[in-house]
Design a protein around this motif. Sequence first.
Motif, PDB file in Angstrom:
ATOM      1  N   THR A  81      26.309  38.064   2.805  1.00  0.00           N
ATOM      2  CA  THR A  81      26.045  39.270   2.639  1.00  0.00           C
ATOM      3  C   THR A  81      24.761  39.613   3.112  1.00  0.00           C
ATOM      4  OG1 THR A  81      25.520  38.916   0.383  1.00  0.00           O
ATOM      5  CG2 THR A  81      27.860  39.694   0.684  1.00  0.00           C
ATOM      6  N   ALA A  82      23.840  40.207   2.266  1.00  0.00           N
ATOM      7  CA  ALA A  82      22.593  40.182   2.685  1.00  0.00           C
ATOM      8  C   ALA A  82      21.666  38.909   2.668  1.00  0.00           C
ATOM      9  CB  ALA A  82      21.733  41.222   1.521  1.00  0.00           C
ATOM     10  N   PRO A  83      20.829  38.724   3.570  1.00  0.00           N
ATOM     11  CA  PRO A  83      20.121  37.490   3.696  1.00  0.00           C
ATOM     12  C   PRO A  83      19.035  37.327   2.369  1.00  0.00           C
ATOM     13  CG  PRO A  83      19.758  38.626   5.995  1.00  0.00           C
ATOM     14  CD  PRO A  83      20.696  39.482   4.818  1.00  0.00           C
ATOM     15  N   ALA A  84      18.887  36.103   1.958  1.00  0.00           N
ATOM     16  CA  ALA A  84      18.008  36.132   0.939  1.00  0.00           C
ATOM     17  C   ALA A  84      16.443  35.638   1.686  1.00  0.00           C
ATOM     18  CB  ALA A  84      18.387  34.937  -0.248  1.00  0.00           C
ATOM     19  N   GLU A  85      15.586  36.520   1.565  1.00  0.00           N
ATOM     20  CA  GLU A  85      14.344  36.243   2.405  1.00  0.00           C
ATOM     21  C   GLU A  85      13.310  35.687   1.368  1.00  0.00           C
ATOM     22  OE1 GLU A  85      13.249  39.260   5.159  1.00  0.00           O
ATOM     23  OE2 GLU A  85      15.497  39.704   5.439  1.00  0.00           O
ATOM     24  N   GLY A  86      12.268  35.001   1.877  1.00  0.00           N
ATOM     25  CA  GLY A  86      11.213  34.689   1.226  1.00  0.00           C
ATOM     26  C   GLY A  86      11.337  33.723   0.318  1.00  0.00           C
ATOM     27  N   VAL A  87      12.515  32.556   0.355  1.00  0.00           N
ATOM     28  CA  VAL A  87      12.915  31.683  -0.655  1.00  0.00           C
ATOM     29  C   VAL A  87      12.069  30.415  -0.308  1.00  0.00           C
ATOM     30  CG1 VAL A  87      14.691  29.844  -1.255  1.00  0.00           C
ATOM     31  CG2 VAL A  87      15.463  32.406  -0.557  1.00  0.00           C
ATOM     32  N   GLY A  88      11.304  30.214  -1.355  1.00  0.00           N
ATOM     33  CA  GLY A  88      10.129  29.101  -1.157  1.00  0.00           C
ATOM     34  C   GLY A  88      10.344  28.005  -2.262  1.00  0.00           C
ATOM     35  N   PRO A  89       9.306  27.017  -2.336  1.00  0.00           N
ATOM     36  CA  PRO A  89       9.393  25.727  -3.103  1.00  0.00           C
ATOM     37  C   PRO A  89       9.831  25.980  -4.554  1.00  0.00           C
ATOM     38  CG  PRO A  89       7.436  25.693  -1.879  1.00  0.00           C
ATOM     39  CD  PRO A  89       8.166  27.247  -1.774  1.00  0.00           C
ATOM     40  N   GLY A  90      10.834  24.879  -4.843  1.00  0.00           N
ATOM     41  CA  GLY A  90      11.147  25.138  -6.190  1.00  0.00           C
ATOM     42  C   GLY A  90      12.659  25.811  -6.315  1.00  0.00           C
ATOM     43  N   THR A  91      13.108  26.251  -5.387  1.00  0.00           N
ATOM     44  CA  THR A  91      14.193  27.235  -5.378  1.00  0.00           C
ATOM     45  C   THR A  91      15.562  26.173  -5.006  1.00  0.00           C
ATOM     46  OG1 THR A  91      13.133  29.051  -4.470  1.00  0.00           O
ATOM     47  CG2 THR A  91      15.647  29.083  -4.348  1.00  0.00           C
ATOM     48  N   PHE A  92      16.647  26.329  -5.824  1.00  0.00           N
ATOM     49  CA  PHE A  92      17.716  25.509  -5.567  1.00  0.00           C
ATOM     50  C   PHE A  92      18.952  26.543  -5.014  1.00  0.00           C
ATOM     51  CE2 PHE A  92      21.948  24.212  -6.976  1.00  0.00           C
ATOM     52  CZ  PHE A  92      22.176  22.934  -6.545  1.00  0.00           C
TER      53      PHE A  92
END
Length: 135
Positions: A81-92
């Motif tokens: 769907t919509a891209p998830a932007e700005g995904v950073g360290p610690g994200t699963f």
Amino acid sequence: MPEREGPKVVLRGPAEGESIILPMGRQRARITRKASRTETGGHWAIGEASQDPGFDNPPHTHDEAEAFYVLEGSYTFYTGTAPAEGVGPGTFVFIPPGAVNGFRTGPEGGRLLCIWPSTVETAFFGGHPQSPADQ
């Protein structure tokens, strides 16, 4: 009568494991398998991947689940769907079978812990998973 071998612990350091370089246009990813599906009893393969800035793994699907844990950098994950932007360290990031997925690294590149399905492991490392004896 030969002695039966029991389960063995797999321990690989930061620079250990079977590695490949995956080119995508001008960018590259370095992918290191830390444990093969054979070593995990057929459950999953796990590895680490670092990507150049702007590395793009275009949207695609798999028949099996896949997962990532962001260690460094920033990512845009394609979600169908919509891209998830700005995904950073610690994200699963868990990707169920059949879900559209992919990612693009930010301007500093990135590094991921990867849990791969058998089709991805085979595509990257061929049909012969490494064993501890190969180290």
